[in-house]
Design an enzyme around this catalytic site. Structure first.
Site, mmCIF file in Angstrom:
data_model
loop_
_atom_site.group_PDB
_atom_site.id
_atom_site.type_symbol
_atom_site.label_atom_id
_atom_site.label_comp_id
_atom_site.label_asym_id
_atom_site.label_seq_id
_atom_site.Cartn_x
_atom_site.Cartn_y
_atom_site.Cartn_z
ATOM 1 N N LYS A 110 1.914 -1.849 7.400
ATOM 2 C CA LYS A 110 2.281 -1.975 5.990
ATOM 3 C C LYS A 110 3.757 -1.641 5.765
ATOM 4 O O LYS A 110 4.415 -2.237 4.908
ATOM 5 C CB LYS A 110 1.389 -1.074 5.130
ATOM 6 N N TYR B 164 -2.246 1.018 10.523
ATOM 7 C CA TYR B 164 -2.177 0.506 9.159
ATOM 8 C C TYR B 164 -0.863 0.908 8.495
ATOM 9 O O TYR B 164 -0.187 0.081 7.862
ATOM 10 C CB TYR B 164 -3.365 1.025 8.367
ATOM 11 N N SER C 114 0.857 -1.189 0.000
ATOM 12 C CA SER C 114 0.000 0.000 0.000
ATOM 13 C C SER C 114 0.891 1.236 0.000
ATOM 14 O O SER C 114 2.022 1.206 0.503
ATOM 15 C CB SER C 114 -0.886 0.006 1.252
#
Length: 250
Positions: free
Chosen positions: A149, A145, A132
């Site tokens: 990631k 997040y 991402s």
């Protein structure tokens, strides 16, 4: 025997689209996710080629369950696509238990699933991490997040170096902003939780989201057609114009 692929997060979005693409190329896909109904529907659309396995990958028992489902068949492709967004909001308010659960799903699950499946992978097998843009820049409200990631990006690099001598290829792909259930979750956030939410709402309103099918084609090309250097050397970004000419056949 058909080539075997394992796709996590296969019930919807990118995972379901990728599964359909791999099946179209003659593969058998062990489709993994948390929601049995979605996986069963996926298998019904591809009878005989999709084997559904409903399991929570964040649990310690999950890798053994996946290995049991694979049995003694050789594994050719492993795609770590499953991920969760939450908890969202300022890091100052994140609960430890929620962070731990996020970490188990987004980082520990790919690590220990790869570890468990390595005995089934021979030279030439490929492992792909779905990354991402959040791995490479901080976003207020997405702290867990972004952190997970970013760590997943380093995990891909560590596995790549460790498995080089065994000729097992490890890659990472950045799919861009895709019209998936996670994007709907993002658009439902309020500005206090995620200050950039309006940007994502406008992407949807303006038709600027990539489709899961497009991303599925990109990931299929990486898995089946990209050479080893292209697959492994650096994270492959779907928005790279030079790369697009290769996987889109332009």
């Amino acid at each position: 025997m058909n080539s075997i692929a394992i796709v996590t997060g296969a019930g919807s979005g990118i995972g379901a689209a990728l599964t359909a693409q791999l099946v179209a190329r003659g593969m058998t896909v062990l489709a993994i996710g948390r929601r049995a109904a979605l996986l069963d529907a996926l298998a019904a659309r591809h009878p005989g080629q999709v084997e559904p396995l409903a399991v929570d990958l964040s649990t310690e028992e999950a890798p053994a369950a996946v290995r049991a489902a694979l049995g003694d068949r050789p594994l050719h492709y492993l795609v770590h696509n499953a991920a969760v967004l939450g908890p969202t909001g300022p890091l100052a308010g994140v609960a430890r238990a929620a962070f731990r659960q996020h970490w188990e799903t987004n980082l520990a699950a790919p690590l220990f699933l790869t570890q468990a499946l390595l005995p089934s992978m021979a030279a030439g097998a490929r492992i792909l991490h779905v990354s991402s843009g959040a791995a490479h820049r901080p976003l207020v409200g997405w702290g867990p997040y972004c952190i997970a990631k970013s760590a997943l990006h380093m995990l891909y690099q560590c596995w790549r170096e460790e498995l080089r001598a065994r000729h097992i290829l490890v890659g990472s792909a950045r799919p861009g902003v895709v019209d998936t259930p996670m994007q709907a979750e993002i658009r439902a956030l309020d500005e206090a939780t995620f200050p950039e939410v309006d940007t994502f709402r406008k992407l949807k309103d303006n038709g600027q989201l990539s489709s899961p099918d497009t991303v599925g084609r990109f990931l299929t090309w990486l898995l089946l057609e990209a050479d080893a250097e292209q697959f492994c050397a650096q994270e492959n970004d779907i928005r790279d114009a030079a790369l697009a000419r290769r996987w889109q056949g332009g």
